[in-house]
Design a protein around this motif. Structure first.
Motif, short mmCIF file in Angstrom:
data_model
loop_
_atom_site.label_atom_id
_atom_site.label_comp_id
_atom_site.label_asym_id
_atom_site.label_seq_id
_atom_site.Cartn_x
_atom_site.Cartn_y
_atom_site.Cartn_z
N ALA A 178 14.39 4.31 25.23
CA ALA A 178 15.50 5.21 25.79
C ALA A 178 14.82 6.58 26.03
N GLY A 179 15.12 7.31 27.14
CA GLY A 179 15.07 8.72 27.42
C GLY A 179 13.32 8.82 27.83
N MET A 180 12.65 7.70 27.84
CA MET A 180 11.17 7.65 28.12
C MET A 180 10.82 6.80 29.45
N SER A 197 18.20 9.44 17.73
CA SER A 197 17.84 10.76 18.44
C SER A 197 16.69 11.61 18.31
N GLN A 198 15.79 10.83 17.19
CA GLN A 198 14.64 11.70 17.04
C GLN A 198 13.45 10.93 17.65
N LYS A 199 13.70 9.93 18.43
CA LYS A 199 12.50 9.09 19.11
C LYS A 199 12.29 10.00 20.60
N GLY A 200 12.46 9.11 21.65
CA GLY A 200 12.23 9.54 23.05
C GLY A 200 12.78 10.87 23.23
N LEU A 201 14.09 11.31 22.83
CA LEU A 201 14.70 12.44 23.08
C LEU A 201 14.03 13.85 22.30
#
Ligand SMILES: *Cc1c(COP(=O)(O)O)cnc(C)c1O
Length: 386
Positions: A178-180, A197-201
């Motif tokens: 998500a986000g990527m 929250s701390q991954k793709g975002l």
């Protein structure tokens, strides 16, 4: 502590987006019932619908916890004791799902693939057909989109098509994707999707953005027994996010930081972020291949663009090399479970998927291994510098 702050090239957490850092530190504390917080929450909800490609009637929110809370909340809200559930397992995060669903009292059946290989859509169709023949109605199918532990991208669209005729709810772990890349919750017919929250975002860890379909909300409302996890109960969450009544104190600073990071991601564009991660990943692979690193995932189509999993060259000491890199201010991840000591996992999520941090990593790796030309190969492959 090393003098310089470490460059985080792990597959989560990722380096903070500057806008997230600024939002985190800006201003005074605000109450969780403040109108200004509700206004930010509304924007977060709308942006999450865009992030996930959610259809009308989807409930979006942040859970106050990491991606694992997103995972656990899905099972706790959507399963009841004795419910048949089908889970795809081809790595550590699929295995974590089995553990959680089992604790909810579900009757778990799995579809598996070895580490480094993708789950097969046909295997889902076969398992569902077998259950149906036994007169069992599978209530929920759950799988990980990107298996961070091995660097595998599961064929989600094909699996969703295989699951649809069964009528089972579909829960997707999008923590690594998500986000990527664009996500099409509506097209997939997915009922529950979550990330961290701390991954793709590239926001701080501590909130899990979730999306719950109208169908999943209806199933939750029809439960025979209350969900065992009060804190993340969908009804309680809607009390706060929709009716604006108190449920629990939300971490407002993390909401602000997530809001800023999410806005930045959507402003850049999900296809653009996908292309950025792919370009960096290919350049890193081109730079490291002459040293003897090889892709852990044999089938190119099954490689997760946000986690480059590389088998180590023979003779390379995993622990010692990563410790030496950490001394020089670089954090990368090794394998998990069966791949520990066998692979490295390089994060290409959010702000980690940028040329500058990878140039630093490759330059420090040259120093540690006593080799040259790695950074230059990276720059040439990327078409920058040189
Ligand atoms: C990181 C991760 C999780 C767990 O998230 P936490 O934030 O560590 O709780 C779950 N699934 C996948 C695919 C992940 O990459």
């Amino acid at each position: 502590m090393s003098a310089r702050p470490p460059v985080l090239l792990t597959p989560g957490p990722t380096p903070l987006h500057p806008a997230a850092r600024e939002a985190l530190c800006a201003g005074e504390a605000l109450g969780h019932m403040d109108p200004a917080v509700f206004a930010v929450n509304r924007e977060i909800q709308a942006d999450l619908r865009t992030l996930y490609g959610a259809p009308a009637g989807t409930f979006t929110a942040l859970l106050a916890g990491t991606g694992s809370l997103g995972m656990e909340a899905g099972f706790a809200n959507l399963l009841e004791p004795g419910d048949p559930v089908l889970i795809g397992v081809n790595g550590s995060f699929g295995a974590r799902m089995v553990e959680m669903a089992t604790r909810c009292g579900a009757r778990v059946r799995t579809v598996t693939a070895p580490p480094g290989e993708a789950l097969s859509p046909q295997a889902f169709a076969d398992a569902l057909a077998e259950e149906e023949k036994k007169g069992e109605e599978v209530r929920l199918v759950a799988l990980v989109h990107g298996e961070t532990s091995t660097g595998v991208l599961n064929p989600l669209a094909e699996i969703a098509r295989a699951v649809a005729p069964s009528g089972a709810l579909l829960s997707v772990d999008a923590v690594a994707t998500a986000g990527m890349q664009p996500f099409d919750m509506a097209g997939l017919g997915a009922d529950y999707v979550y990330t961290g929250s701390q991954k793709g975002l590239s926001a701080p860890p501590g909130v899990a953005p979730v999306a719950v379909s109208g169908r999943a909300l209806a199933r939750h409302a029809a439960r025979r027994t209350p969900a065992p996890l009060w804190y993340a109960d969908f009804a309680g969450l809607r009390d706060y996010w929709e009716a604006h009544s108190y449920h629990h104190t939300v971490p407002v600073q993390l909401h602000f930081a997530l809001h800023a990071a999410l806005r930045a991601a959507l402003a850049e564009g999900l296809p653009q972020r996908q292309a950025r991660a792919a370009a960096i990943g290919e350049a890193v692979l081109a730079a490291l291949t002459p040293l003897g690193f090889t892709p852990f995932v044999p089938t190119p189509a099954h490689r997760l663009p946000t986690v480059l999993a590389l088998r180590l060259p023979p003779g390379l000491d995993d622990a010692a090399t990563r410790a030496a890199l950490r001394e020089r201010g670089i954090s990368i991840a090794g394998g998990m479970g069966p791949t520990a000591g066998v692979i490295w996992r390089l994060g290409l999520m959010g702000e980690g998927a940028r040329p500058a941090p990878y140039e630093r990593f490759l330059t420090e790796l040259e120093g540690v291994l006593g080799v040259r030309g790695v950074t230059q190969r990276f720059q040439e492959a990327l078409g920058v510098g040189a």
